[in-house]
Design a protein around this motif. Structure first.
Motif, short mmCIF file in Angstrom:
data_model
loop_
_atom_site.label_atom_id
_atom_site.label_comp_id
_atom_site.label_asym_id
_atom_site.label_seq_id
_atom_site.Cartn_x
_atom_site.Cartn_y
_atom_site.Cartn_z
N MET A 32 29.97 7.40 -52.82
CA MET A 32 29.13 8.54 -53.12
C MET A 32 27.71 8.23 -52.66
SD MET A 32 28.42 10.52 -56.73
CE MET A 32 28.09 9.08 -57.67
N GLU A 33 27.20 9.03 -51.75
CA GLU A 33 25.86 8.83 -51.20
C GLU A 33 24.91 9.88 -51.77
OE1 GLU A 33 23.56 8.46 -46.94
OE2 GLU A 33 25.47 9.51 -47.03
N LYS A 34 23.80 9.42 -52.38
CA LYS A 34 22.77 10.32 -52.89
C LYS A 34 21.57 10.28 -51.96
CE LYS A 34 23.64 9.94 -57.83
NZ LYS A 34 23.07 9.55 -59.13
N ILE A 35 21.08 11.45 -51.63
CA ILE A 35 19.88 11.57 -50.81
C ILE A 35 18.94 12.53 -51.52
CG2 ILE A 35 18.94 12.35 -48.60
CD1 ILE A 35 21.64 11.61 -47.35
N TYR A 36 17.68 12.10 -51.65
CA TYR A 36 16.65 12.93 -52.26
C TYR A 36 15.70 13.43 -51.19
CZ TYR A 36 18.33 10.97 -56.64
OH TYR A 36 19.11 10.62 -57.71
N ALA A 37 15.22 14.65 -51.37
CA ALA A 37 14.25 15.22 -50.44
C ALA A 37 13.25 16.05 -51.22
CB ALA A 37 14.96 16.08 -49.41
N ILE A 38 12.00 15.98 -50.78
CA ILE A 38 10.93 16.81 -51.34
C ILE A 38 10.28 17.53 -50.17
CG2 ILE A 38 8.75 16.87 -52.62
CD1 ILE A 38 9.62 14.21 -53.93
N LYS A 39 10.25 18.86 -50.24
CA LYS A 39 9.72 19.64 -49.13
C LYS A 39 8.88 20.80 -49.64
CE LYS A 39 13.46 18.72 -45.88
NZ LYS A 39 14.36 19.33 -44.89
N SER A 40 7.93 21.19 -48.82
CA SER A 40 7.21 22.43 -49.08
C SER A 40 8.11 23.59 -48.66
CB SER A 40 5.90 22.47 -48.28
OG SER A 40 6.18 22.62 -46.89
N PHE A 41 7.73 24.79 -49.01
CA PHE A 41 8.52 25.97 -48.65
C PHE A 41 8.67 26.09 -47.13
CE2 PHE A 41 9.00 30.53 -47.78
CZ PHE A 41 10.10 30.83 -48.56
N LYS A 42 7.58 25.86 -46.43
CA LYS A 42 7.60 26.00 -44.97
C LYS A 42 8.48 24.95 -44.29
CE LYS A 42 3.16 28.25 -44.60
NZ LYS A 42 1.82 28.24 -44.07
N GLU A 43 8.72 23.84 -44.95
CA GLU A 43 9.56 22.79 -44.39
C GLU A 43 11.05 23.04 -44.60
OE1 GLU A 43 6.89 18.77 -44.72
OE2 GLU A 43 7.67 19.61 -46.60
N LEU A 44 11.40 23.95 -45.50
CA LEU A 44 12.81 24.22 -45.78
C LEU A 44 13.47 24.95 -44.61
CD1 LEU A 44 12.54 25.53 -49.45
CD2 LEU A 44 13.38 23.28 -48.73
N SER A 45 14.67 24.53 -44.27
CA SER A 45 15.44 25.27 -43.27
C SER A 45 16.07 26.49 -43.94
CB SER A 45 16.54 24.38 -42.68
OG SER A 45 17.54 24.13 -43.65
N GLN A 101 6.84 29.87 -52.45
CA GLN A 101 6.01 29.61 -51.28
C GLN A 101 4.91 28.59 -51.54
OE1 GLN A 101 7.02 32.52 -52.52
NE2 GLN A 101 7.26 34.08 -50.94
N GLU A 102 4.47 28.46 -52.79
CA GLU A 102 3.39 27.54 -53.14
C GLU A 102 3.91 26.27 -53.83
OE1 GLU A 102 0.29 28.21 -52.16
OE2 GLU A 102 1.10 30.05 -51.29
N SER A 103 5.19 26.17 -54.05
CA SER A 103 5.78 25.08 -54.82
C SER A 103 6.34 23.98 -53.93
CB SER A 103 6.91 25.62 -55.70
OG SER A 103 6.44 26.60 -56.58
N LEU A 104 6.56 22.82 -54.54
CA LEU A 104 7.32 21.76 -53.89
C LEU A 104 8.77 21.89 -54.34
CD1 LEU A 104 5.01 18.62 -54.19
CD2 LEU A 104 5.52 19.97 -52.14
N HIS A 105 9.68 21.58 -53.45
CA HIS A 105 11.11 21.73 -53.73
C HIS A 105 11.75 20.36 -53.68
CE1 HIS A 105 10.65 26.07 -53.46
NE2 HIS A 105 9.72 25.76 -52.57
N VAL A 106 12.32 19.95 -54.82
CA VAL A 106 12.92 18.63 -54.96
C VAL A 106 14.43 18.81 -55.00
CG1 VAL A 106 13.02 16.53 -56.36
CG2 VAL A 106 10.90 17.89 -56.29
N MET A 107 15.09 18.17 -54.04
CA MET A 107 16.54 18.35 -53.90
C MET A 107 17.25 17.01 -53.95
SD MET A 107 16.01 20.91 -50.70
CE MET A 107 14.61 19.92 -50.19
#
Length: 80
Positions: free
Chosen positions: A1-14, A45-51
């Motif tokens: 099981m591989e876990k990957i974390y990402a933090i992106k701004s709204f504009k960086e999201l695909s 749009q103004e938030s950070l998105h933690v995935m």
């Protein structure tokens, strides 16, 4: 099981990431918790998105809102 974390701004999201985020939020809040509310609230749009992805599937998500975006009273408490 591989876990990957990402933090992106709204504009960086695909488009695919945004779709998966909105799908997961709908599954959790609307379907599981029966919270019927307008999820598209113009705060993304103004938030950070933690995935968190497990085996390339979005398994956990949160958004971090900047100070004062959602609750003005919190901003007032922090400046006292």
């Amino acid at each position: 099981m591989e876990k990957i974390y990402a933090i992106k701004s709204f504009k960086e999201l695909s488009n695919e990431e945004l779709y998966q985020i909105l799908k997961l939020r709908s599954e959790v809040f609307v379907v599981e918790q029966h919270c019927v509310f307008q999820d598209m609230d113009n705060k993304d749009q103004e938030s950070l998105h933690v995935m968190c992805y497990i085996d390339d599937k979005l398994a956990a998500y949160t958004r971090v809102l900047p100070e004062g975006l959602s609750f003005e009273e919190v901003k007032e408490l922090l400046t006292k």
